[in-house]
Design a protein around this motif. Structure first.
Motif, PDB file in Angstrom:
ATOM      1  N   LYS A 177      45.589  55.673  20.789  1.00 14.86           N
ATOM      2  CA  LYS A 177      45.547  54.300  20.298  1.00 14.86           C
ATOM      3  C   LYS A 177      46.215  54.194  18.920  1.00 14.86           C
ATOM      4  CE  LYS A 177      41.523  52.178  20.958  1.00 14.86           C
ATOM      5  NZ  LYS A 177      40.039  52.112  20.985  1.00 14.86           N
ATOM      6  N   ALA A 178      46.015  55.225  18.095  1.00 14.72           N
ATOM      7  CA  ALA A 178      46.621  55.202  16.764  1.00 14.72           C
ATOM      8  C   ALA A 178      48.143  55.188  16.829  1.00 14.72           C
ATOM      9  CB  ALA A 178      46.139  56.410  15.947  1.00 14.72           C
ATOM     10  N   SER A 179      48.706  55.875  17.828  1.00 14.39           N
ATOM     11  CA  SER A 179      50.175  55.874  17.908  1.00 14.39           C
ATOM     12  C   SER A 179      50.706  54.492  18.291  1.00 14.39           C
ATOM     13  CB  SER A 179      50.710  56.956  18.850  1.00 14.39           C
ATOM     14  OG  SER A 179      50.039  56.944  20.065  1.00 14.39           O
ATOM     15  N   ILE A 180      49.885  53.702  18.934  1.00 16.50           N
ATOM     16  CA  ILE A 180      50.295  52.322  19.237  1.00 16.50           C
ATOM     17  C   ILE A 180      50.105  51.424  18.010  1.00 16.50           C
ATOM     18  CG2 ILE A 180      49.750  50.247  20.608  1.00 16.50           C
ATOM     19  CD1 ILE A 180      51.162  52.323  22.271  1.00 16.50           C
ATOM     20  N   THR A 181      48.929  51.523  17.387  1.00 16.93           N
ATOM     21  CA  THR A 181      48.642  50.618  16.264  1.00 16.93           C
ATOM     22  C   THR A 181      49.513  50.940  15.044  1.00 16.93           C
ATOM     23  OG1 THR A 181      46.783  52.056  15.715  1.00 16.93           O
ATOM     24  CG2 THR A 181      46.267  50.050  16.938  1.00 16.93           C
ATOM     25  N   SER A 182      50.006  52.160  14.969  1.00 15.70           N
ATOM     26  CA  SER A 182      50.861  52.513  13.825  1.00 15.70           C
ATOM     27  C   SER A 182      52.254  51.890  13.944  1.00 15.70           C
ATOM     28  CB  SER A 182      50.983  54.032  13.713  1.00 15.70           C
ATOM     29  OG  SER A 182      51.743  54.516  14.801  1.00 15.70           O
ATOM     30  N   GLU A 183      52.548  51.293  15.070  1.00  8.33           N
ATOM     31  CA  GLU A 183      53.858  50.654  15.277  1.00  8.33           C
ATOM     32  C   GLU A 183      53.606  49.145  15.415  1.00  8.33           C
ATOM     33  OE1 GLU A 183      57.788  50.876  15.288  1.00  8.33           O
ATOM     34  OE2 GLU A 183      56.739  52.787  15.522  1.00  8.33           O
ATOM     35  N   PRO A 184      53.651  48.412  14.292  1.00 11.73           N
ATOM     36  CA  PRO A 184      53.215  47.007  14.310  1.00 11.73           C
ATOM     37  C   PRO A 184      54.058  46.117  15.231  1.00 11.73           C
ATOM     38  CG  PRO A 184      53.638  47.795  12.062  1.00 11.73           C
ATOM     39  CD  PRO A 184      54.149  48.824  12.985  1.00 11.73           C
ATOM     40  N   SER A 185      55.267  46.555  15.551  1.00 15.24           N
ATOM     41  CA  SER A 185      56.117  45.738  16.423  1.00 15.24           C
ATOM     42  C   SER A 185      55.638  45.742  17.882  1.00 15.24           C
ATOM     43  CB  SER A 185      57.552  46.242  16.356  1.00 15.24           C
ATOM     44  OG  SER A 185      57.608  47.579  16.814  1.00 15.24           O
ATOM     45  N   ILE A 186      54.690  46.626  18.192  1.00 13.27           N
ATOM     46  CA  ILE A 186      54.163  46.674  19.564  1.00 13.27           C
ATOM     47  C   ILE A 186      52.940  45.773  19.664  1.00 13.27           C
ATOM     48  CG2 ILE A 186      53.209  48.151  21.383  1.00 13.27           C
ATOM     49  CD1 ILE A 186      54.715  50.500  20.175  1.00 13.27           C
ATOM     50  N   ASN A 187      52.999  44.850  20.621  1.00 15.96           N
ATOM     51  CA  ASN A 187      51.885  43.943  20.864  1.00 15.96           C
ATOM     52  C   ASN A 187      50.928  44.614  21.859  1.00 15.96           C
ATOM     53  OD1 ASN A 187      50.239  41.791  21.176  1.00 15.96           O
ATOM     54  ND2 ASN A 187      51.779  40.419  22.078  1.00 15.96           N
ATOM     55  N   GLY A 188      50.180  45.609  21.348  1.00 16.69           N
ATOM     56  CA  GLY A 188      49.576  46.603  22.244  1.00 16.69           C
ATOM     57  C   GLY A 188      48.135  46.395  22.662  1.00 16.69           C
ATOM     58  N   ASN A 189      47.611  45.171  22.564  1.00 12.90           N
ATOM     59  CA  ASN A 189      46.190  44.970  22.863  1.00 12.90           C
ATOM     60  C   ASN A 189      45.781  45.470  24.246  1.00 12.90           C
ATOM     61  OD1 ASN A 189      45.717  43.923  20.399  1.00 12.90           O
ATOM     62  ND2 ASN A 189      45.770  41.758  21.034  1.00 12.90           N
ATOM     63  N   TYR A 190      46.588  45.180  25.234  1.00 15.49           N
ATOM     64  CA  TYR A 190      46.222  45.610  26.589  1.00 15.49           C
ATOM     65  C   TYR A 190      46.351  47.122  26.744  1.00 15.49           C
ATOM     66  CZ  TYR A 190      45.621  40.849  28.223  1.00 15.49           C
ATOM     67  OH  TYR A 190      45.151  39.586  28.392  1.00 15.49           O
ATOM     68  N   LEU A 191      47.348  47.708  26.090  1.00 15.53           N
ATOM     69  CA  LEU A 191      47.471  49.167  26.154  1.00 15.53           C
ATOM     70  C   LEU A 191      46.241  49.837  25.549  1.00 15.53           C
ATOM     71  CD1 LEU A 191      51.253  49.720  25.209  1.00 15.53           C
ATOM     72  CD2 LEU A 191      50.192  49.919  27.471  1.00 15.53           C
ATOM     73  N   LEU A 192      45.783  49.300  24.420  1.00 18.47           N
ATOM     74  CA  LEU A 192      44.585  49.860  23.780  1.00 18.47           C
ATOM     75  C   LEU A 192      43.368  49.714  24.695  1.00 18.47           C
ATOM     76  CD1 LEU A 192      45.037  48.496  20.113  1.00 18.47           C
ATOM     77  CD2 LEU A 192      45.836  50.663  21.091  1.00 18.47           C
ATOM     78  N   ALA A 193      43.283  48.555  25.334  1.00 21.67           N
ATOM     79  CA  ALA A 193      42.147  48.320  26.228  1.00 21.67           C
ATOM     80  C   ALA A 193      42.193  49.229  27.448  1.00 21.67           C
ATOM     81  CB  ALA A 193      42.121  46.854  26.655  1.00 21.67           C
ATOM     82  N   ILE A 194      43.404  49.491  27.928  1.00 20.47           N
ATOM     83  CA  ILE A 194      43.543  50.409  29.069  1.00 20.47           C
ATOM     84  C   ILE A 194      43.080  51.812  28.665  1.00 20.47           C
ATOM     85  CG2 ILE A 194      45.206  51.580  30.576  1.00 20.47           C
ATOM     86  CD1 ILE A 194      46.828  48.920  30.586  1.00 20.47           C
ATOM     87  N   ALA A 195      43.462  52.231  27.466  1.00 21.44           N
ATOM     88  CA  ALA A 195      43.048  53.551  26.981  1.00 21.44           C
ATOM     89  C   ALA A 195      41.520  53.651  26.938  1.00 21.44           C
ATOM     90  CB  ALA A 195      43.652  53.815  25.601  1.00 21.44           C
ATOM     91  N   ASP A 196      40.868  52.617  26.403  1.00 21.98           N
ATOM     92  CA  ASP A 196      39.403  52.620  26.357  1.00 21.98           C
ATOM     93  C   ASP A 196      38.800  52.624  27.757  1.00 21.98           C
ATOM     94  OD1 ASP A 196      38.971  52.707  23.622  1.00 21.98           O
ATOM     95  OD2 ASP A 196      39.261  50.532  23.413  1.00 21.98           O
ATOM     96  N   TYR A 197      39.415  51.844  28.629  1.00 26.25           N
ATOM     97  CA  TYR A 197      38.921  51.745  30.006  1.00 26.25           C
ATOM     98  C   TYR A 197      38.929  53.113  30.688  1.00 26.25           C
ATOM     99  CZ  TYR A 197      39.202  51.080  35.016  1.00 26.25           C
ATOM    100  OH  TYR A 197      39.012  51.196  36.355  1.00 26.25           O
ATOM    101  N   LEU A 198      39.990  53.890  30.426  1.00 20.64           N
ATOM    102  CA  LEU A 198      40.115  55.204  31.076  1.00 20.64           C
ATOM    103  C   LEU A 198      38.948  56.129  30.743  1.00 20.64           C
ATOM    104  CD1 LEU A 198      43.900  56.080  30.788  1.00 20.64           C
ATOM    105  CD2 LEU A 198      42.633  55.272  32.771  1.00 20.64           C
ATOM    106  N   VAL A 199      38.415  55.997  29.532  1.00 18.73           N
ATOM    107  CA  VAL A 199      37.303  56.864  29.145  1.00 18.73           C
ATOM    108  C   VAL A 199      35.971  56.341  29.665  1.00 18.73           C
ATOM    109  CG1 VAL A 199      36.642  58.330  27.230  1.00 18.73           C
ATOM    110  CG2 VAL A 199      38.465  56.660  26.922  1.00 18.73           C
ATOM    111  N   SER A 200      35.888  55.014  29.786  1.00 24.64           N
ATOM    112  CA  SER A 200      34.595  54.430  30.151  1.00 24.64           C
ATOM    113  C   SER A 200      34.371  54.406  31.663  1.00 24.64           C
ATOM    114  CB  SER A 200      34.510  52.994  29.622  1.00 24.64           C
ATOM    115  OG  SER A 200      35.474  52.196  30.285  1.00 24.64           O
ATOM    116  N   ARG A 201      35.451  54.561  32.420  1.00 24.93           N
ATOM    117  CA  ARG A 201      35.343  54.419  33.877  1.00 24.93           C
ATOM    118  C   ARG A 201      34.391  55.463  34.460  1.00 24.93           C
ATOM    119  NH1 ARG A 201      39.290  58.097  36.627  1.00 24.93           N
ATOM    120  NH2 ARG A 201      39.896  59.494  34.972  1.00 24.93           N
ATOM    121  N   ASP A 202      33.774  55.109  35.585  1.00 20.71           N
ATOM    122  CA  ASP A 202      32.916  56.071  36.270  1.00 20.71           C
ATOM    123  C   ASP A 202      33.522  56.456  37.622  1.00 20.71           C
ATOM    124  OD1 ASP A 202      32.552  53.738  37.607  1.00 20.71           O
ATOM    125  OD2 ASP A 202      30.421  53.525  37.173  1.00 20.71           O
ATOM    126  N   ARG A 203      34.805  56.142  37.849  1.00 15.79           N
ATOM    127  CA  ARG A 203      35.466  56.545  39.083  1.00 15.79           C
ATOM    128  C   ARG A 203      36.962  56.713  38.852  1.00 15.79           C
ATOM    129  NH1 ARG A 203      34.717  52.323  43.603  1.00 15.79           N
ATOM    130  NH2 ARG A 203      36.689  53.119  44.259  1.00 15.79           N
TER     131      ARG A 203
END
Lengths: 297, 297
Positions: free
Chosen positions: A271-297
């Motif tokens: 997530k930090a590599s996305i947020t460190s690049e302000p030109s990237i509108n990365g909200n969904y990418l960050l959310a996908i990253a979080d989702y991958l850890v929280s998933r139970d399947r």
């Protein structure tokens, strides 16, 4: 707070609709088309195509332009699953709670359906570039990179390494090398393809590549964790199947707690590599990253 | 009088040298690289790559520019042979007098070596276009066409049609449809690729396409004839194997004499489509057409 589940479902349904159109080919024997469609439209998270779309949109492109590339990656992923499930390989009868391709259509048709999906994927990329009026050099570079990341140096090589490592003691470096190739390369390719379709700069591409490599590894470790602790009905496959096949896993090498910590660290860094690049509108990418850890399947 | 045998041997050896370089990849597990190399460098006529080179040269290009495309076609052809020989498909133990890939490396490795060769082929085409400074749109069109001709609508679909027709009464139209897809499409693709690499005009492309379709069909009929009358040691496979597998053949449908006449007619017409286009320097193409009919293996 982003409604990531709804986002993922919406994107997955757009991908599935386009995939269905793409394999609805005339001049193809019915049985072959059915076998291709059976596995291609078998559901699943659609992680790779969603990553193509989310990355392209985060960098200013639109879904319509990125959709063919998303579908191509899913075709490559699906072909690899069909071939991996074959009796000569993992010999799996079920995937996602349904019979595997060869159990329904026979081995010959499963091999050929896989071959046809892989072959189709490259044509879809070429067509996607031509139709969206993207720079044709970009298209050739995408195809060249896909050939490496999906081929002997990437995904196929990773599958071979995985087979060769069965019933062997594998250390952490070796295990990472297997997964980098077997699953990581196609995830990285998905993200990089999305970025290049959007005409990303080299520093943007570097940022999303680091993101992809981080979530790719985290995804695999999380899979190993779920294989041990997951409930059978949630996964739709036999829990503990890695152990049964005597495959090395991160929890086996590091323990469950350390594996979980590592997943958290990898996601934080990704997530930090996305947020460190302000030109990237990365909200969904960050959310996908979080989702991958929280998933139970 | 052109020394066609020497020409074919020379071109085949150039193709083999380049193929050996191309699969000498680092970062690939040894077993996989060996399995890929085993079938790729197993000899054979190299008809398809030679057609790429001969067509490109007939239209003013040079061997160095055309060589990657020739190699890509041979990779696609080789992958299809490896998969066709598998137990689930034709279940052949020998090809060209050597053990088939899966008999040496096992089924899993044979499937993966085929997958890797197919995947590599598209990267080789993309790289060939980028390195030779050909128009990148041409490269994308070549990849798109290759995806169709080698895929579900072409070669893979043809293999499916062939399997579905086993032990069935097949009429002449159906038999031609099977072969058009199973072997014809890749031969046509070879010639069209050679032409496009040379920057051929649309009337030149039409001429070589007609040529390719004619020799492709003639080649298949000749194969069926040789399967019946050929001597076992010359073919390196069991003579009469089509009959054994209950496959329909041209001689079975038309008789041997009519089949032979048809081959002669097809070759005459194919040659005429080249000679009717004076801008094509087609001496070697004509000689290749004659060679296809005169061969005894």
């Amino acid at each position: 707070m982003i409604a990531i589940q709804a986002y993922l479902q919406q994107k997955a349904s757009h991908v599935e609709k386009r995939l269905a159109d793409m394999v609805d080919m005339p001049r193809v024997p019915d049985t072959l088309r059915e076998a291709m469609t059976y596995s291609l439209l078998a559901g699943g998270k659609r992680l790779r195509p969603v990553l193509v779309l989310a990355t392209a949109e985060a960098l200013g492109s639109d879904e319509e332009t990125a959709l063919p590339f998303a579908c191509a990656v899913e075709m490559i992923h699906t072909y690899s699953l069909i071939h991996d499930d074959l009796p000569a390989m993992d010999d799996d009868d079920y995937r996602r709670g349904r019979l595997t391709n060869h159990k329904v259509y026979g081995e010959a048709m499963a091999i050929l359906a896989g071959d046809a999906l892989l072959t189709k994927a490259f044509g879809v990329i070429a067509e996607g570039v031509l139709q969206a009026d993207l720079p044709p050099e970009t298209g050739l570079e995408l195809i060249h990179e896909g050939s490496i990341r999906a081929g002997a140096e990437g995904m196929v090589g990773g599958q071979v390494k995985d087979i060769l490592a069965e019933n062997k003691q594998v250390d952490l470096t070796h295990l990472q090398e297997i997964h980098r190739a077997k699953t990581g390369d196609l995830i990285t390719y998905s993200v990089r393809m999305g970025a290049q379709v959007a005409g990303a700069t080299s520093s943007q591409i570097a940022a999303v590549t680091a993101f992809a490599e981080g979530i790719g590894l985290a995804f695999q470790i999380q899979d190993d964790i779920l294989d041990i602790v997951g409930e059978q009905e949630k996964l739709g496959k036999t829990t503990g199947s890695d152990e049964e096949k005597n495959k090395s896993t991160y929890p086996a090498l590091l323990g469950l707690e350390t594996s979980r910590q590592w997943v958290t660290e990898l996601i934080t860094e990704a997530k930090a590599s996305i947020t460190s690049e302000p030109s990237i509108n990365g909200n969904y990418l960050l959310a996908i990253a979080d989702y991958l850890v929280s998933r139970d399947r």
